[in-house]
Scaffold this motif. Structure first.
Motif, PDB file in Angstrom:
ATOM      1  N   SER A  70       0.843  -1.197   0.000  1.00  0.00           N
ATOM      2  CA  SER A  70       0.000   0.000   0.000  1.00  0.00           C
ATOM      3  C   SER A  70       0.876   1.243   0.000  1.00  0.00           C
ATOM      4  CB  SER A  70      -0.927   0.025   1.230  1.00  0.00           C
ATOM      5  OG  SER A  70      -1.847  -1.040   1.194  1.00  0.00           O
ATOM      6  N   MET A  71       0.342   2.319  -0.590  1.00  0.00           N
ATOM      7  CA  MET A  71       1.094   3.571  -0.680  1.00  0.00           C
ATOM      8  C   MET A  71       0.129   4.745  -0.574  1.00  0.00           C
ATOM      9  SD  MET A  71       3.893   4.577  -3.627  1.00  0.00           S
ATOM     10  CE  MET A  71       2.713   4.830  -4.966  1.00  0.00           C
ATOM     11  N   ALA A  72       0.568   5.784   0.108  1.00  0.00           N
ATOM     12  CA  ALA A  72      -0.184   7.037   0.152  1.00  0.00           C
ATOM     13  C   ALA A  72       0.276   7.909  -1.006  1.00  0.00           C
ATOM     14  CB  ALA A  72       0.038   7.758   1.478  1.00  0.00           C
ATOM     15  N   VAL A  73      -0.671   8.599  -1.645  1.00  0.00           N
ATOM     16  CA  VAL A  73      -0.386   9.366  -2.858  1.00  0.00           C
ATOM     17  C   VAL A  73      -1.141  10.679  -2.826  1.00  0.00           C
ATOM     18  CG1 VAL A  73      -0.031   7.256  -4.215  1.00  0.00           C
ATOM     19  CG2 VAL A  73      -2.324   8.304  -4.112  1.00  0.00           C
ATOM     20  N   ASP A  74      -0.845  11.532  -3.782  1.00  0.00           N
ATOM     21  CA  ASP A  74      -1.671  12.693  -4.062  1.00  0.00           C
ATOM     22  C   ASP A  74      -2.746  12.219  -5.043  1.00  0.00           C
ATOM     23  OD1 ASP A  74      -2.868  15.013  -5.031  1.00  0.00           O
ATOM     24  OD2 ASP A  74      -0.998  16.147  -5.073  1.00  0.00           O
ATOM     25  N   PRO A  75      -4.004  12.154  -4.632  1.00  0.00           N
ATOM     26  CA  PRO A  75      -5.034  11.559  -5.495  1.00  0.00           C
ATOM     27  C   PRO A  75      -5.315  12.356  -6.759  1.00  0.00           C
ATOM     28  CG  PRO A  75      -6.037  12.568  -3.572  1.00  0.00           C
ATOM     29  CD  PRO A  75      -4.554  12.607  -3.353  1.00  0.00           C
ATOM     30  N   ARG A  76      -4.820  13.578  -6.824  1.00  0.00           N
ATOM     31  CA  ARG A  76      -4.989  14.332  -8.060  1.00  0.00           C
ATOM     32  C   ARG A  76      -4.111  13.755  -9.168  1.00  0.00           C
ATOM     33  NH1 ARG A  76      -3.426  20.073  -5.750  1.00  0.00           N
ATOM     34  NH2 ARG A  76      -1.744  18.718  -5.010  1.00  0.00           N
ATOM     35  N   ALA A  77      -2.904  13.323  -8.813  1.00  0.00           N
ATOM     36  CA  ALA A  77      -1.975  12.800  -9.805  1.00  0.00           C
ATOM     37  C   ALA A  77      -2.036  11.284  -9.927  1.00  0.00           C
ATOM     38  CB  ALA A  77      -0.545  13.227  -9.459  1.00  0.00           C
ATOM     39  N   THR A  78      -2.239  10.605  -8.796  1.00  0.00           N
ATOM     40  CA  THR A  78      -2.305   9.151  -8.764  1.00  0.00           C
ATOM     41  C   THR A  78      -3.672   8.744  -8.235  1.00  0.00           C
ATOM     42  OG1 THR A  78       0.066   9.131  -8.225  1.00  0.00           O
ATOM     43  CG2 THR A  78      -1.140   7.059  -7.980  1.00  0.00           C
ATOM     44  N   PRO A  79      -4.579   8.273  -9.085  1.00  0.00           N
ATOM     45  CA  PRO A  79      -5.945   7.982  -8.638  1.00  0.00           C
ATOM     46  C   PRO A  79      -5.969   6.944  -7.517  1.00  0.00           C
ATOM     47  CG  PRO A  79      -5.795   7.950 -11.036  1.00  0.00           C
ATOM     48  CD  PRO A  79      -4.389   8.019 -10.523  1.00  0.00           C
ATOM     49  N   LEU A  80      -6.756   7.215  -6.480  1.00  0.00           N
ATOM     50  CA  LEU A  80      -6.907   6.252  -5.402  1.00  0.00           C
ATOM     51  C   LEU A  80      -7.486   4.948  -5.950  1.00  0.00           C
ATOM     52  CD1 LEU A  80      -8.186   8.358  -2.370  1.00  0.00           C
ATOM     53  CD2 LEU A  80      -6.045   7.092  -2.535  1.00  0.00           C
ATOM     54  N   GLY A  81      -6.931   3.839  -5.485  1.00  0.00           N
ATOM     55  CA  GLY A  81      -7.375   2.526  -5.923  1.00  0.00           C
ATOM     56  C   GLY A  81      -6.597   1.965  -7.086  1.00  0.00           C
ATOM     57  N   ALA A  82      -5.778   2.779  -7.728  1.00  0.00           N
ATOM     58  CA  ALA A  82      -5.042   2.320  -8.913  1.00  0.00           C
ATOM     59  C   ALA A  82      -3.810   1.513  -8.506  1.00  0.00           C
ATOM     60  CB  ALA A  82      -4.618   3.498  -9.773  1.00  0.00           C
ATOM     61  N   PRO A  83      -3.465   0.473  -9.261  1.00  0.00           N
ATOM     62  CA  PRO A  83      -2.180  -0.185  -9.062  1.00  0.00           C
ATOM     63  C   PRO A  83      -1.063   0.719  -9.587  1.00  0.00           C
ATOM     64  CG  PRO A  83      -3.746  -1.605 -10.253  1.00  0.00           C
ATOM     65  CD  PRO A  83      -4.293  -0.210 -10.270  1.00  0.00           C
ATOM     66  N   VAL A  84       0.056   0.723  -8.887  1.00  0.00           N
ATOM     67  CA  VAL A  84       1.214   1.544  -9.272  1.00  0.00           C
ATOM     68  C   VAL A  84       2.465   0.692  -9.116  1.00  0.00           C
ATOM     69  CG1 VAL A  84       2.511   3.662  -8.860  1.00  0.00           C
ATOM     70  CG2 VAL A  84       0.061   3.616  -8.414  1.00  0.00           C
ATOM     71  N   PHE A  85       3.259   0.631 -10.155  1.00  0.00           N
ATOM     72  CA  PHE A  85       4.537  -0.084 -10.056  1.00  0.00           C
ATOM     73  C   PHE A  85       5.607   0.944  -9.733  1.00  0.00           C
ATOM     74  CE2 PHE A  85       8.259  -2.515 -11.152  1.00  0.00           C
ATOM     75  CZ  PHE A  85       7.886  -3.836 -10.882  1.00  0.00           C
ATOM     76  N   ILE A  86       6.387   0.670  -8.685  1.00  0.00           N
ATOM     77  CA  ILE A  86       7.418   1.616  -8.268  1.00  0.00           C
ATOM     78  C   ILE A  86       8.801   1.004  -8.469  1.00  0.00           C
ATOM     79  CG2 ILE A  86       5.930   2.773  -6.609  1.00  0.00           C
ATOM     80  CD1 ILE A  86       7.363   1.224  -4.372  1.00  0.00           C
ATOM     81  N   GLU A  87       9.757   1.869  -8.785  1.00  0.00           N
ATOM     82  CA  GLU A  87      11.145   1.451  -8.918  1.00  0.00           C
ATOM     83  C   GLU A  87      12.022   2.442  -8.172  1.00  0.00           C
ATOM     84  OE1 GLU A  87      14.434   0.473 -12.386  1.00  0.00           O
ATOM     85  OE2 GLU A  87      13.380   2.382 -12.375  1.00  0.00           O
ATOM     86  N   GLY A  88      12.697   1.932  -7.165  1.00  0.00           N
ATOM     87  CA  GLY A  88      13.635   2.739  -6.413  1.00  0.00           C
ATOM     88  C   GLY A  88      14.704   1.830  -5.847  1.00  0.00           C
ATOM     89  N   THR A  89      15.224   2.183  -4.692  1.00  0.00           N
ATOM     90  CA  THR A  89      16.186   1.336  -4.002  1.00  0.00           C
ATOM     91  C   THR A  89      15.705   1.076  -2.589  1.00  0.00           C
ATOM     92  OG1 THR A  89      17.488   3.272  -3.325  1.00  0.00           O
ATOM     93  CG2 THR A  89      18.167   2.124  -5.337  1.00  0.00           C
ATOM     94  N   ARG A  90      16.132  -0.046  -2.060  1.00  0.00           N
ATOM     95  CA  ARG A  90      15.793  -0.398  -0.694  1.00  0.00           C
ATOM     96  C   ARG A  90      16.450   0.603   0.252  1.00  0.00           C
ATOM     97  NH1 ARG A  90      14.626  -4.760   2.652  1.00  0.00           N
ATOM     98  NH2 ARG A  90      15.855  -4.722   4.579  1.00  0.00           N
ATOM     99  N   PRO A  91      15.741   1.064   1.300  1.00  0.00           N
ATOM    100  CA  PRO A  91      16.328   2.035   2.223  1.00  0.00           C
ATOM    101  C   PRO A  91      17.669   1.568   2.775  1.00  0.00           C
ATOM    102  CG  PRO A  91      13.997   1.776   2.673  1.00  0.00           C
ATOM    103  CD  PRO A  91      14.351   0.736   1.651  1.00  0.00           C
ATOM    104  N   GLY A  92      18.648   2.462   2.714  1.00  0.00           N
ATOM    105  CA  GLY A  92      19.958   2.165   3.259  1.00  0.00           C
ATOM    106  C   GLY A  92      20.845   1.319   2.386  1.00  0.00           C
ATOM    107  N   SER A  93      20.444   1.075   1.143  1.00  0.00           N
ATOM    108  CA  SER A  93      21.278   0.255   0.274  1.00  0.00           C
ATOM    109  C   SER A  93      21.027   0.639  -1.175  1.00  0.00           C
ATOM    110  CB  SER A  93      20.980  -1.234   0.478  1.00  0.00           C
ATOM    111  OG  SER A  93      19.810  -1.617  -0.231  1.00  0.00           O
TER     112      SER A  93
END
Length: 603
Positions: free
Chosen positions: A494-517
């Protein structure tokens, strides 16, 4: 115009012949003007696997093949099933989602089936900022545990309020630009009325510079005689108390403030038992977390929430963690300076361009922004920045093994600074790869009754943020807290978003790095929550779960991220076709990617 470079296709399902087509669509989507980008490219070849490009005021959406999303081929879709079904508890009430959720409920729970289902039902979009940047910010949050009591006793002097009965909502379109207005009460709201209507009264409108909630476009107000005013600030609530139900009393106002920022929490009761609280409402005041010396949690979250550990526009010799490099936006610089100023003197500065609603303008290329772009940034002192950073590094987090202390221990603790160092803060080294053991969502304990009544003056907290969150009690269990979508949050999904840009209920694929690595962190999550500091596109607040481990991960999460939005094909087509606003004055781009009278009200 900057061109975004994407990873090359990794899957046989993305044949090479689609590459030129996709490049053409990307070029068309990003090279058009702001208004033109709201519509699909009229002359581009069509592909049934690509949706139409579109844009809003807050983001641009560039179509991409699902199989070209970095890490898509490695996702564990069997693991996603439970979160997707939970998401459908809310989304099945929407016409475009109802058939999708009905189909999902009948699918066999296996990898291949869900992967094929997503290809058939959804278009994928890479999300870009209004200035066409693909990189945004990911922070984290969790469900904390704090000590409390059902009655006011000893050191337990700070109330956790339920929604006050005098907190009313009024649609911005009802009162915007009006000095007076005939209104009447209707189930917690003030609605427009005419002279002579039952219960109608003419009110003077004095909102004092308040802004409506960006999601529902409503003001949070109170009635003062014949005047409609913005609801009380935190300082007014602390000074005068409220005639509102009290769910529990706590000894540490800073831990309560941290719980308000997180939006949920559990209270370990002094006399035994556990109660669980979820977000109910907010006072409508802006989220402006001014730092105080004893408020390490709040400072950390304030800085994390806006990514304020990014470079300042002025050089600060000796500063660490990247804050000494030039080139950040003036509004961010002003916010850092404001927090440092509050840290220095414990006072507040005016919430101006540094507020969460400030719009960031693109910087001209080639020249460094002058230091005077922010009148306060030049006063930042390196030693104060360093002191603040060190305080944040030692910020305490929740402890899953926590037991409510004896009353005398709580009294003693209440007289010491909240920001006590924890030498074991960083003892847990990150694992080689992220799996579900990183997330904690299990709760326990027996729910108890709640206190009622209030109106009792409480000691001043010294917390300067005018925003204030009210809670409601929910049942405890293995599921996560209830998010803004109205369904339990899933740790790691689950993720909190700005619902204006990312519609609530939508699936979102994220790409980043694991915290601290530098280990990649790639996964499909669901936009199920919102937050006062979560503003803009390519912006997410990742839910880590409950307890100490989740708290450590949340406090360590503050890194760049790229995001890909999945929209039902019918929704994507509608979004592109109606990209230009038809309501309101002046036309132009609309505010919400997917306008919805419940989840994102259009201006």
């Amino acid at each position: 115009m900057r061109m975004i470079l994407f990873n090359t296709p990794r899957c046989p399902a993305a044949p090479r012949r689609h590459g030129r087509l996709r490049s053409l669509l990307l070029a068309l989507g990003m090279a058009t003007s702001t208004i033109g980008a709201a519509q699909s490219a009229p002359e581009a070849p069509t592909n049934p696997d690509l949706g139409p490009a579109f844009a809003t005021r807050n983001a641009a959406y560039v179509p991409i093949l699902l199989d070209e999303i970095p890490g898509w081929e490695h996702e564990d879709f069997e693991e996603v099933f439970a979160s997707f079904n939970t998401n459908c508890r809310a989304m099945k009430r929407r016409s475009a989602w109802a058939p999708i959720c009905a189909k999902l409920a009948k699918l066999p729970h296996n990898e291949a089936t869900l992967r094929q289902f997503l290809h058939e039902e959804f278009f994928a979009y890479q999300m870009l900022t209004p200035t066409r940047s693909a990189t945004g910010k990911l922070t984290g949050y969790f469900e904390p545990l704090i000590s409390g009591s059902l009655t006011r006793q000893g050191a337990y002097r700070y109330p956790i309020y339920a929604t006050p009965p005098d907190l009313l909502m009024v649609d911005s379109r009802t009162v915007a630009g009006q000095a007076t207005r005939w209104l009447k009460r209707d189930d917690g709201r003030l609605v427009g009325a005419e002279r002579g209507d039952a219960g109608a009264r003419e009110y003077r409108i004095d909102l004092g510079g308040a802004s409506p909630n960006p999601r529902d476009k409503r003001y949070r107000v109170r009635i003062d005689g014949n005047i409609v005013r913005a609801y009380y600030t935190r300082q007014q609530i602390d000074a005068n108390a409220l005639a509102a139900p009290v769910l529990a009393w706590v000894a540490d106002p800073y831990k309560l403030y941290s719980m308000q920022i997180q939006g949920s929490g559990k209270i370990q009761l002094k006399d035994g038992g556990l109660i669980r609280l979820a977000y109910a409402e907010q006072n409508g005041q802006p989220f402006l977390p001014n730092a105080t010396r004893g408020d390490a949690d709040a400072m950390l979250l304030a800085i994390k929430a806006r990514g304020l550990d990014q470079p300042l526009a002025v050089d600060i010799p000796g500063a660490t963690r990247g804050v000494k490099r030039p080139g950040s936006d003036a509004a961010v610089d002003a916010e850092v300076a404001r927090i440092v100023a509050a840290l220095q003197g414990g006072g507040a500065t005016s919430p101006s361009a540094s507020s969460t609603s400030a719009r960031i303008k693109p910087k001209p290329k080639g020249k460094r922004p002058p230091a005077q772009a922010s009148t306060t940034a030049a006063r930042v002192d390196a030693s104060d920045v360093e002191a603040m950073i060190q305080l944040l590094l030692n910020a305490p987090v929740a402890d899953t093994a926590y037991v409510a202390p004896a009353e005398e221990e709580v009294i003693a603790a209440a007289t010491t600074p909240a920001a006590t160092a924890r030498p074991d803060r960083n003892d847990d080294a990150p694992a080689a790869r992220m799996d579900m053991s990183d997330f904690e969502g299990k709760g326990g304990g027996k729910a108890a009754g709640h206190a009622s009544g209030s109106g009792v003056a409480v000691p001043s907290t010294g917390i300067l943020d005018p925003s204030y969150v009210f809670f409601r009690r929910i049942g405890d269990g293995p599921e996560g807290p209830i998010g803004a979508l109205g369904v339990p949050l899933s740790a790691g999904r689950s993720m909190a978003v700005d619902p204006r840009a990312t519609p609530l209920g939508a699936p979102v694929f994220i790409e980043g790095t694991r915290p601290g690595s530098s280990t990649p962190m790639r996964r499909l999550v669901f936009a199920q929550d919102t937050g006062g500091a979560i503003r803009g596109s390519v912006r997410g607040d990742f839910f880590w779960g409950f307890g100490d481990k989740a708290g450590k991960m949340a406090l360590a999460t503050n890194q760049p991220v790229r995001m890909w939005l999945l929209l039902p094909k019918a929704v994507a087509g509608s979004a592109a076709a109606s990209g230009i606003k038809t309501r309101g004055e002046g036309g132009g781009l609309r505010d919400c990617a997917v306008p919805d009278e419940e989840l994102c009200v259009e201006e």
